[in-house]
Design an enzyme around this catalytic site. Structure first.
Site, PDB file in Angstrom:
ATOM      1  N   ARG A  26      54.943 -64.066 -52.257  1.00  0.00           N
ATOM      2  CA  ARG A  26      54.050 -65.582 -52.256  1.00  0.00           C
ATOM      3  C   ARG A  26      54.547 -66.872 -52.707  1.00  0.00           C
ATOM      4  NH1 ARG A  26      50.515 -63.268 -56.329  1.00  0.00           N
ATOM      5  NH2 ARG A  26      50.178 -65.494 -57.454  1.00  0.00           N
ATOM      6  N   LYS A  39      52.270 -67.508 -50.663  1.00  0.00           N
ATOM      7  CA  LYS A  39      50.959 -66.266 -49.701  1.00  0.00           C
ATOM      8  C   LYS A  39      49.550 -67.049 -50.594  1.00  0.00           C
ATOM      9  CE  LYS A  39      49.718 -63.388 -47.010  1.00  0.00           C
ATOM     10  NZ  LYS A  39      49.530 -63.890 -46.153  1.00  0.00           N
ATOM     11  N   GLY A  50      50.049 -71.363 -63.222  1.00  0.00           N
ATOM     12  CA  GLY A  50      48.412 -71.615 -63.333  1.00  0.00           C
ATOM     13  C   GLY A  50      49.128 -73.458 -63.959  1.00  0.00           C
ATOM     14  N   TRP A  87      56.736 -71.985 -58.340  1.00  0.00           N
ATOM     15  CA  TRP A  87      56.548 -72.743 -56.957  1.00  0.00           C
ATOM     16  C   TRP A  87      55.997 -73.669 -57.426  1.00  0.00           C
ATOM     17  CZ3 TRP A  87      52.193 -74.854 -54.925  1.00  0.00           C
ATOM     18  CH2 TRP A  87      51.963 -75.225 -54.319  1.00  0.00           C
TER      19      TRP A  87
END
Ligand code: AGP
Length: 626
Positions: free
Chosen positions: A27, A621, A102, A75
């Site tokens: 991801r 991803k 999020g 991330w």
């Protein structure tokens, strides 16, 4: 994008969590962390910047005991990639730990309020604000943790998938989602949590996809009420953030472990490029019947009238999926004679577009979770448009919000650079264009039959292109010096040129741009010199002669041309520096063949440059934040 894993049960949680993080590496992430509650009731958090392997090395001499834990790959959105910003985050008292995927949009206001109450912050993240808010709410309102989570989430604007541990309740795991994906796996006396099913698949095939604004309360306390699912020990309870009880719907996973392995290839991307003859066959199975010369697409058949009465089709997507949408525009307008607009979801959702009840909106998304595409279709749905989605991940948010759709069935795509998903999207969209065209009689029966038969031959033709891999790998070495690349194409192959450029950019970090070939003389031609490699997608199509002229113009300025041509081409092969041949096919199907050499070219240049092909820097991803 951030990855979440959680475990509660009888086994040692740490190895399950670490394996889960590895499964979610595809991801994209920049740091990782884990929280565990041991038998003495201590809540230990360990974090590291970089890869999961660095977290493992850091944990090697630490106490990693415990049968309950949560783990995360981050991330960065708020705050740079660093150990302190990595998740999990403690609450003020260090009693709670949280992981989050999020963005909490109103975190600054919430943080200011908490600071006034004496709360201090260690990180720059929005996530730490949330765990502090939960703890503050619990203490201030004198409620249990689940209620505190519900009340805190009622104050949050933004997207989240969270998991929370409480060291005072080591038999309880709480999770919730809104906008970011979350799946619960149900095993024998154990439960798993994850951002997608990949960390869960080797333990159980029973899953619950958590819906927006749902809070999951998992307890292994023998005194808690029996599970609603009747699974051995433990219980799972789902409510909304407003405490409305929900009945969990258990689904069976259609994912096998072997689909997640590299199968002898050095990278997932190469494996996925080579899978395309099979994945396209899978995408067409049960849909394209070459013997009966027919295409049956249930999402179309069930909603035929919506398509036939559509005054306009709007396609919305991001990145590679947007390129597939552009190709679909050519096909739908050619065969079905319906005006098509192709929109970047991130622009569409904010530009107050005119959407009518008789519009059909097609969302394209491999992951089915791209935040902008999800928001774009929610907007279109609220205006009464019919939403049809083309997604790969079964049960993801976009197909669930859509009125109808079609799965691409290519199996998990792990490489961050999309390859097999793209060809399957183009195939699905072409099938849809043919279905509408046939039904509307805007294409001839003869043309329909010719293309349907040819679709059936595409997997074999892709195999023929793949046979040239060694040669492409060899001449890729010549181009690793390049700082820039230009990709040119026309008609159906203009989006292919953009897709080729995107592939090169994202995995080799070489700047590349895709242009419609004829646009070159309106600016980009100024860039041509002997240092500039130009990839020209020039199969035998309607505009072939014109593209040949463009190649001549590049050669006259000493540009180095790599041309993708149709087998037996005698014109371009004499003027280009390198050629890669693809078999002859119908013009609308050429992208399915011409994109393959571009995928291989990008892959081999990146490998020679020593880049991390499967997990390129800064990329995710599944882009579940705006
Ligand atoms: C493609 O190689 C990308 N990594 C990216 O552009 C991707 O296609 C985009 O983020 C959209 O993702 P989706 O198809 O899952 O919605």
């Amino acid at each position: 994008m951030c990855g979440i894993v959680g475990y509660i049960g009888k086994r040692n949680a740490y190895p399950i969590l670490i394996k889960g993080l590895h499964r979610l590496e595809y991801r994209g992430y920049d740091s990782a962390g884990v929280a565990l509650i041991n038998e003495q009731g201590q809540l230990n958090i360990y974090k590291a910047k970089g890869k999961v392997a660095e977290l493992e090395a850091f944990c090697a001499d630490k106490d990693t005991r415990g049968t309950i834990g949560i783990a995360h790959t981050r991330w960065a959105t708020h705050g740079e990639p660093s150990t302190v910003n990595a998740h999990p985050h403690y609450s003020e008292s260090e009693r709670l730990a949280i992981i989050h995927n999020g963005i909490i949009e109103n975190y600054a206001v919430l943080k200011a309020g908490l600071m006034e109450q004496g709360y201090t912050f260690r990180s720059e993240t929005d996530t730490e604000v949330l765990v502090q808010l939960i703890e503050y709410t619990q203490l201030n309102e004198h409620v249990d943790l689940k209620t505190a989570v519900q009340l805190a989430l009622q104050q949050v604007i933004g997207a989240y998938a969270i998991a929370v541990l409480d060291k005072d309740h080591p038999d309880t795991l709480i999770a919730a989602r809104k906008g970011s994906p979350l799946v619960v796996g149900i095993g024998e006396d154990e439960y798993f949590l994850a951002s997608d099913a990949t960390p869960i698949v080797e333990y159980t095939d029973k899953v619950i996809y958590i819906e927006d604004e749902e809070v999951v309360y998992i307890s292994m306390n023998p005194n808690s009420p029996p599970s609603r699912e009747g699974q051995g020990g433990g219980s799972i309870d789902i409510t909304t953030i407003n405490n409305v009880a929900k009945t969990p719907e258990i689904k069976r996973l259609e994912l096998s472990l072997s689909q997640l392995e590299k199968g002898g290839y050095p990278h997932f991307m190469l494996k996925e490029i080579f899978e395309q003859p099979r994945t396209l066959t899978d995408s067409m199975r049960g849909r394209v019947n070459v013997r009966q010369d027919n295409i049956a697409l249930s999402g179309f058949i069930d909603n035929k009238e919506r398509f036939l009465n559509a005054k306009r089709i709007i396609i919305t997507a991001c990145g590679t999926s947007w390129h597939a949408g552009l190709i679909a525009m050519y096909a739908i307008e050619e065969f079905a004679q319906i005006p098509v607009e192709v929109e970047y979801s991130s622009e569409f959702r904010y530009r107050k577009p005119v959407i009518n009840k008789d519009d059909v909106v097609i969302a394209i998304s491999q992951s089915g979770e791209t935040a902008d595409t999800l928001a774009a279709i929610q907007l279109a749905k609220s205006k009464g448009a019919f939403i049809f989605s083309i997604c790969n991940v079964i049960g993801a948010s976009i197909p669930r919000v859509s009125d109808s759709g079609c799965y691409t069935h290519v199996g998990p795509e792990i490489g961050v650079a999309s390859t097999k998903a793209f060809t399957a999207q183009v195939t699905a969209l072409t099938m849809l264009a043919l279905c509408i065209g046939k039904e509307k009689r805007t294409m001839s029966e003869e043309q329909y039959l010719r293309i349907v038969r040819e679709l059936g031959r595409i997997p074999d033709k892709i195999s023929r292109v793949l046979e040239q891999e060694k040669r492409i790998a060899d001449f890729s070495k010549t181009f690793t010096y390049a700082q820039n690349f230009i990709y040119l194409g026309r008609g159906y192959n203009y989006p292919v040129a953009m897709e080729g450029a995107l592939k090169l950019k994202e995995i080799s970090y070489i700047h590349a741009e895709g242009y419609p070939a004829a646009e070159m003389k309106h600016g980009p031609i100024a860039l041509i010199s002997q240092e500039m490699p130009v990839v020209v997608v020039a199969p035998h199509c309607g505009t072939y002669e014109k593209v040949v002229s463009n190649i001549q113009e590049i050669k006259a300025r000493k540009g180095r041309v790599i041309a993708i041509v149709t087998e037996g081409d005698e014109v371009v092969s004499k003027i280009a520096d390198y050629i890669i041949e693809v078999p002859e096919t119908e013009e609308c199907l050429t992208p399915l063949l011409t994109v393959i050499p571009l995928q291989l070219l990008a892959y081999h240049i990146a490998v020679v440059k020593g880049c991390d092909v499967d997990q390129p820097r800064n990329l995710a991803k599944s882009v579940t934040v705006e």
